[in-house]
Structures are given as structure tokens and as C-alpha cells.
Design an enzyme around this catalytic site. Sequence first.
Site, PDB file in Angstrom:
ATOM      1  CE  LYS A  36      -0.648  -0.086   5.020  1.00  7.84           C
ATOM      2  NZ  LYS A  36      -1.574   0.212   6.102  1.00  7.84           N
ATOM      3  NE  ARG A 134      -5.597  -0.082  12.018  1.00  5.39           N
ATOM      4  CZ  ARG A 134      -4.519   0.139  11.300  1.00  5.39           C
ATOM      5  NH1 ARG A 134      -3.944   1.338  11.314  1.00  5.39           N
ATOM      6  NH2 ARG A 134      -3.992  -0.782  10.531  1.00  5.39           N
ATOM      7  CE1 TYR A 272       9.108  32.833   0.519  1.00  3.44           C
ATOM      8  CE2 TYR A 272       9.381  30.447   0.492  1.00  3.44           C
ATOM      9  CZ  TYR A 272       9.031  31.627  -0.146  1.00  3.44           C
ATOM     10  OH  TYR A 272       8.605  31.594  -1.442  1.00  3.44           O
ATOM     11  CG  MET A 319       5.554  24.337  -2.847  1.00  2.00           C
ATOM     12  SD  MET A 319       4.370  25.334  -3.755  1.00  2.00           S
ATOM     13  CE  MET A 319       3.514  26.188  -2.444  1.00  2.00           C
TER      14      MET A 319
HETATM   15  C1  LIG Z   1      -3.361  -4.225   8.546  1.00  5.40           C
HETATM   16  C2  LIG Z   1      -1.890  -4.080   8.303  1.00  5.40           C
HETATM   17  N1  LIG Z   1      -1.132  -5.174   8.157  1.00  5.40           N
HETATM   18  C3  LIG Z   1       0.188  -5.089   7.928  1.00  5.40           C
HETATM   19  C4  LIG Z   1       0.837  -3.860   7.871  1.00  5.40           C
HETATM   20  C5  LIG Z   1       2.329  -3.816   7.665  1.00  5.40           C
HETATM   21  O1  LIG Z   1       2.959  -3.289   8.796  1.00  5.40           O
HETATM   22  P1  LIG Z   1       4.532  -3.070   8.851  1.00  5.40           P
HETATM   23  O2  LIG Z   1       4.843  -2.066   7.811  1.00  5.40           O
HETATM   24  O3  LIG Z   1       4.778  -2.558  10.238  1.00  5.40           O
HETATM   25  O4  LIG Z   1       5.174  -4.365   8.588  1.00  5.40           O
HETATM   26  C6  LIG Z   1       0.084  -2.708   8.038  1.00  5.40           C
HETATM   27  C7  LIG Z   1       0.753  -1.401   7.982  1.00  5.40           C
HETATM   28  O5  LIG Z   1       0.308  -0.376   8.329  1.00  5.40           O
HETATM   29  C8  LIG Z   1      -1.308  -2.808   8.260  1.00  5.40           C
HETATM   30  O6  LIG Z   1      -2.078  -1.723   8.422  1.00  5.40           O
END
Ligand SMILES: Cc1ncc(COP(=O)(O)O)c(C=O)c1O
Length: 379
Positions: A36, A134, A272, A319
Site C-alpha cells: 500500500k 480501529r 523565508y 515548496m
Molecule cells: C493491517 C496491516 N497489516 C500489515 C501492515 C504492515 O505493517 P509493517 O509495515 O509494520 O510491517 C500494516 C501497515 O500499516 C497494516 O495496516
Amino acid sequence: MRDLTWVEISKSSLENNIHQLRKIIGKKTILCPCVKANAYGHGLIETSKIFLNAGADWLSVNSVYEAKTLRDSGIKSPLYILGYVPLDSIKLSVELDCRLVVYNYETLNAVSSASTSTGKTGKIHLKVETGTNRQGILYKDLKAFAKIAKTFKNIEIEGLSTHFSNIEDSTDHSYAELQLERFIEAAKTLKETGIDIPILHCANSAATILFKKTRFNMVRPGISCYGMWPSLETYNTYIQEIKNGFKLSPALTWKTKIAQIKNIPIGEAVGYGCTYITKRETTLAVIPVGYYDGYDRSIKNGLVLINDHIAPLRGRICMNIIMADITDIPGVKTENEVVLMGSSKTTALTAEDFANWAGTINYEVTTRINERIPRIIIK
Ligand SMILES: Cc1ncc(COP(=O)(O)O)c(C=O)c1O
């Protein structure tokens, strides 16, 4: 044409990290790197392909958008969507053959409808709340939820998952132990109800590296796949309690070129807000990168590497521009390369250095490098 700034990604480092993880988890555990956030800033598509070629089994993404990008690039491996899928995108995610995390009835119903209309089985992973508070089904509601999910003929409950909230932030792992106990209890309760879920998973990088018992049938490491440790606490625990030869290689080097060199007198303000006043005659390198690119404006006492020397930044981060003091570095010329993050010949600036300068964590530092900036795969 090359952008003003670019990121080099070392293929061999990414491969090494996957091989290292495979070595500790063994052949049977599904290795599902977390790609991700643009593969933690490393470039979603190329990084994903490198991971799969190096031996990863699945990939986990945050959104249907990321899953679609991967499918459009030709990736056919199992994809697990960790994040929320809006109800109107569930059909697309089923069409794309994604595994979905499920923790509410609305999603469950939408997966069933999508499965009916596409003729595909919707593969879902229930997420149980074990203390992160969460995403997740409360433990007290899990049995009823799973029973209802089980009644849908076109849905397969393939996985049961949870996520640790305090495994890398501390060397005291008692809360993680508690979450693990709750997770095991949840799986046991479901099994006793006749719902035997084949894939159990809860391990992020810290859990995968430090605690064998968290690995079950699948692990979801993110940060370690890119060669970074989740935290100093995780590294220290590893050194003190495990030390089995596990070695990570950071894969990312962020570079640019000097746009201008100028000599300014003592007592001049730089940037700045006039926050820095020169304390001597100063040679400044003007560098065409700024907070738009992901070079955090909150950085204090930042450094860059020029001709393998360390140069301190002067004045505020703008920036699109930063200014470095190169008075003590001989022979610097316009368009000399600048290493913002990563290694030059003999020295390095790590994502952890950036995190310290900006008061954040390495995760945020690399994921914030603007997606627009080209990622160039090197050996
Ligand atoms: C649900 C979930 N699993 C796995 C991971 C991977 O975590 P890490 O980068 O600490 O290995 C994340 C990262 O945010 C996560 O949100």
C-alpha cells in the site's frame, strides 16, 4: 526528459529483503508483502513485480484503486485489500478477484450481491478486534457475524485476521501478547462453532521478525520488505533476544541536482522568515526539491550529501527549494548530484535520520515522497 528529482530503487535490496523474510518464515507460510501507499513510496507496480519474482506469494494493498492498478499491470497473484472498500466498489473488487477484509454487515451483503451478479465466489477475511480498536468485529459479536457469513453460499470465509497496536512501539510486548491470546481464542471459538477458517494472519514486520508464534499461515510485512526496521525498539529486541542473521537492505535513494551555487557574506538571512543568519562567508547550493516533493517542512537540522560530503541545510524548507551550506566542500559545481536520502560512496542519510529531523517515523518519510517523482529501478 528526467524530472528535477528522482528516486532510485535497488532491485537486489528488495529481493534480499524478501529472501530474508522467506528464510525466517519457511516455505509453507504465505508471504504477503504490504504494497500500500505506493509500496511505501517505492513505486507500486515495479516493486510488486520484484516482490513476486523474488518469492512473495500474495500482495496486500489498501484500496480497490491500488488493486486495479496492479491487475491492469498484468499482476495475477492473490491480492488482499486491507483497507475499506466502499460498497459501490465491491463488485469491482470481486471481479478483480481480490480478497476483502470484512467487519460489517453492509460489506458482507454487498459481497454476496457482487458474487451473485459476477458468478464468482467472494473471498473474505474476517477481522476481529483484539485491542487496536480501529477496523474489526468486536469479539462478543464475532460468532454471530461468522455464522451469518457462513449462510451465504457464494461467500468463502478464507481468512481470520487482526492487527497489533503496540508491537513496534515498545520493548514491552505484553499488550501484543494479550492481543495474540485474544486472536487465538477467537479462532478457537469459531472452530468450536464449526467454522474452521483456513488462513489465520496477524503479523506485520515486527511480529514476523520477533515472534514465530504470530506467523500462523500468512504474514503481512510492510516496512521490512523495503529494508527498514519498524523501529529502534524492534531492532533492539531482535539484537537482544533473536539475532539469527536476519539482515535488511534499504532499497531507496532519493536524488536531485544542484540548481545554483552562490557566495553570500556573513550576516545575511537565508530563506523565508529570515530564520537563518550566516555566521561566516557562506557558499550555498540551491537545490530544487521542497515540501511539495515530500521533503517535510518540519525538518530541523536536515542534511544532504554532495560529492560524498555532508552538507547542512540552511533556512526553511520551501515548496520547491532547499538551500545547503557547501562552504566546506571542495569543487562543487552546478548540476552536481545531491543525495537527499540513501547512500553515496562512503556515507548515508537514512529514512530514520529524516524521521528524527522531522519528529516522525520512517514509514511516513518514504510514503510521503511524492508519487509524481519517477522511481527508477537499478540493480
Ligand atoms: C493491517 C496491516 N497489516 C500489515 C501492515 C504492515 O505493517 P509493517 O509495515 O509494520 O510491517 C500494516 C501497515 O500499516 C497494516 O495496516
